[in-house]
Design a protein around this motif. Structure first.
Motif, PDB file in Angstrom:
ATOM      1  N   ASN A 142       0.850  -1.188   0.000  1.00 38.94           N
ATOM      2  CA  ASN A 142       0.000   0.000   0.000  1.00 38.94           C
ATOM      3  C   ASN A 142       0.889   1.243   0.000  1.00 38.94           C
ATOM      4  O   ASN A 142       1.839   1.324   0.773  1.00 38.94           O
ATOM      5  CB  ASN A 142      -0.858   0.067   1.264  1.00 38.94           C
ATOM      6  N   THR A 143       0.549   2.217  -0.835  1.00 37.96           N
ATOM      7  CA  THR A 143       1.238   3.508  -0.799  1.00 37.96           C
ATOM      8  C   THR A 143       0.468   4.440   0.141  1.00 37.96           C
ATOM      9  O   THR A 143      -0.622   4.101   0.615  1.00 37.96           O
ATOM     10  CB  THR A 143       1.301   4.161  -2.200  1.00 37.96           C
ATOM     11  N   GLU A 144       1.003   5.612   0.365  1.00 42.35           N
ATOM     12  CA  GLU A 144       0.321   6.599   1.201  1.00 42.35           C
ATOM     13  C   GLU A 144      -0.986   7.061   0.564  1.00 42.35           C
ATOM     14  O   GLU A 144      -1.856   7.619   1.235  1.00 42.35           O
ATOM     15  CB  GLU A 144       1.223   7.807   1.495  1.00 42.35           C
ATOM     16  N   ASN A 145      -1.164   6.800  -0.737  1.00 41.99           N
ATOM     17  CA  ASN A 145      -2.385   7.178  -1.438  1.00 41.99           C
ATOM     18  C   ASN A 145      -3.517   6.173  -1.265  1.00 41.99           C
ATOM     19  O   ASN A 145      -4.664   6.468  -1.582  1.00 41.99           O
ATOM     20  CB  ASN A 145      -2.106   7.344  -2.932  1.00 41.99           C
ATOM     21  N   HIS A 146      -3.196   4.982  -0.783  1.00 42.33           N
ATOM     22  CA  HIS A 146      -4.214   3.954  -0.570  1.00 42.33           C
ATOM     23  C   HIS A 146      -5.175   4.430   0.514  1.00 42.33           C
ATOM     24  O   HIS A 146      -4.748   5.057   1.485  1.00 42.33           O
ATOM     25  CB  HIS A 146      -3.534   2.641  -0.161  1.00 42.33           C
ATOM     26  N   PRO A 147      -6.484   4.151   0.375  1.00 45.35           N
ATOM     27  CA  PRO A 147      -7.444   4.606   1.395  1.00 45.35           C
ATOM     28  C   PRO A 147      -7.102   4.148   2.820  1.00 45.35           C
ATOM     29  O   PRO A 147      -7.429   4.833   3.777  1.00 45.35           O
ATOM     30  CB  PRO A 147      -8.773   4.008   0.934  1.00 45.35           C
ATOM     31  N   LYS A 148      -6.415   3.018   2.959  1.00 46.54           N
ATOM     32  CA  LYS A 148      -6.030   2.542   4.294  1.00 46.54           C
ATOM     33  C   LYS A 148      -4.626   3.007   4.679  1.00 46.54           C
ATOM     34  O   LYS A 148      -4.122   2.631   5.732  1.00 46.54           O
ATOM     35  CB  LYS A 148      -6.124   1.022   4.359  1.00 46.54           C
ATOM     36  N   GLY A 149      -4.006   3.811   3.816  1.00 43.59           N
ATOM     37  CA  GLY A 149      -2.682   4.340   4.108  1.00 43.59           C
ATOM     38  C   GLY A 149      -1.567   3.392   3.733  1.00 43.59           C
ATOM     39  O   GLY A 149      -1.797   2.249   3.320  1.00 43.59           O
ATOM     40  N   ALA A 150      -0.354   3.884   3.877  1.00 41.50           N
ATOM     41  CA  ALA A 150       0.836   3.083   3.553  1.00 41.50           C
ATOM     42  C   ALA A 150       0.975   1.943   4.564  1.00 41.50           C
ATOM     43  O   ALA A 150       0.519   2.050   5.707  1.00 41.50           O
ATOM     44  CB  ALA A 150       2.081   3.963   3.582  1.00 41.50           C
ATOM     45  N   HIS A 151       1.598   0.870   4.115  1.00 48.25           N
ATOM     46  CA  HIS A 151       1.823  -0.285   4.987  1.00 48.25           C
ATOM     47  C   HIS A 151       3.253  -0.757   4.762  1.00 48.25           C
ATOM     48  O   HIS A 151       3.694  -0.875   3.628  1.00 48.25           O
ATOM     49  CB  HIS A 151       0.830  -1.397   4.657  1.00 48.25           C
ATOM     50  N   PRO A 152       3.985  -1.046   5.847  1.00 50.53           N
ATOM     51  CA  PRO A 152       5.388  -1.442   5.688  1.00 50.53           C
ATOM     52  C   PRO A 152       5.581  -2.852   5.135  1.00 50.53           C
ATOM     53  O   PRO A 152       6.670  -3.200   4.698  1.00 50.53           O
ATOM     54  CB  PRO A 152       5.953  -1.329   7.095  1.00 50.53           C
ATOM     55  N   PHE A 153       4.515  -3.655   5.136  1.00 43.01           N
ATOM     56  CA  PHE A 153       4.604  -5.032   4.644  1.00 43.01           C
ATOM     57  C   PHE A 153       3.650  -5.220   3.472  1.00 43.01           C
ATOM     58  O   PHE A 153       2.643  -4.515   3.367  1.00 43.01           O
ATOM     59  CB  PHE A 153       4.259  -6.020   5.758  1.00 43.01           C
ATOM     60  N   PRO A 154       3.927  -6.184   2.604  1.00 43.86           N
ATOM     61  CA  PRO A 154       3.060  -6.382   1.437  1.00 43.86           C
ATOM     62  C   PRO A 154       1.684  -6.890   1.851  1.00 43.86           C
ATOM     63  O   PRO A 154       1.570  -7.759   2.710  1.00 43.86           O
ATOM     64  CB  PRO A 154       3.809  -7.417   0.602  1.00 43.86           C
ATOM     65  N   THR A 155       0.644  -6.332   1.231  1.00 49.07           N
ATOM     66  CA  THR A 155      -0.713  -6.773   1.518  1.00 49.07           C
ATOM     67  C   THR A 155      -1.223  -7.768   0.472  1.00 49.07           C
ATOM     68  O   THR A 155      -2.204  -8.466   0.724  1.00 49.07           O
ATOM     69  CB  THR A 155      -1.667  -5.569   1.616  1.00 49.07           C
ATOM     70  N   PHE A 156      -0.548  -7.831  -0.679  1.00 45.94           N
ATOM     71  CA  PHE A 156      -0.877  -8.808  -1.714  1.00 45.94           C
ATOM     72  C   PHE A 156       0.405  -9.418  -2.252  1.00 45.94           C
ATOM     73  O   PHE A 156       1.454  -8.770  -2.257  1.00 45.94           O
ATOM     74  CB  PHE A 156      -1.613  -8.153  -2.894  1.00 45.94           C
ATOM     75  N   ALA A 157       0.293 -10.668  -2.716  1.00 45.97           N
ATOM     76  CA  ALA A 157       1.396 -11.355  -3.380  1.00 45.97           C
ATOM     77  C   ALA A 157       0.891 -11.892  -4.716  1.00 45.97           C
ATOM     78  O   ALA A 157      -0.225 -12.420  -4.790  1.00 45.97           O
ATOM     79  CB  ALA A 157       1.904 -12.503  -2.521  1.00 45.97           C
TER      80      ALA A 157
END
Length: 106
Positions: free
Chosen positions: A9-24
């Protein structure tokens, strides 16, 4: 089987940036990871087609039409497109990476 690529997730994602991958992305399927807010799913939520777009699968929780893409891969970024419920976005919601290492976020 190891994933080929990871979506962060980037900072533009509605849930905000995430330091770990949310999809593979594995073998053309896009799977949620343990870091996704809904947890890991053994079934792909999206499939990456030859046009470099992500289309929902029957396993997606919103049961979206499988013929309309939700995201487009452009370089190392992934953008919502016409099929996404939030509509087309000109800012990337995900960064595409080949290394699952955590990001250094502020």
């Amino acid at each position: 089987m190891a994933a080929d690529q990871f979506l962060y997730n980037t900072e533009n994602h509605p849930k905000g940036a995430h330091p770990f991958p949310t999809f593979a992305i594995r073998d053309g399927g896009v799977f949620t990871t343990v870091h996704h807010s809904d947890g890991a799913d053994p079934h792909p939520w999206y499939v990456v087609k030859d046009d470099h777009k992500l289309y929902p699968t029957p396993h997606h929780p919103q049961r979206a039409p499988e013929t309309v893409p939700w995201y487009a891969i452009k370089g190392q970024n992934v953008y919502p497109v016409e099929g996404h419920p939030h509509g087309v976005q000109s800012i990337a919601w995900f960064e595409l990476r080949t290394n699952p290492a955590p990001l250094n976020l502020p």
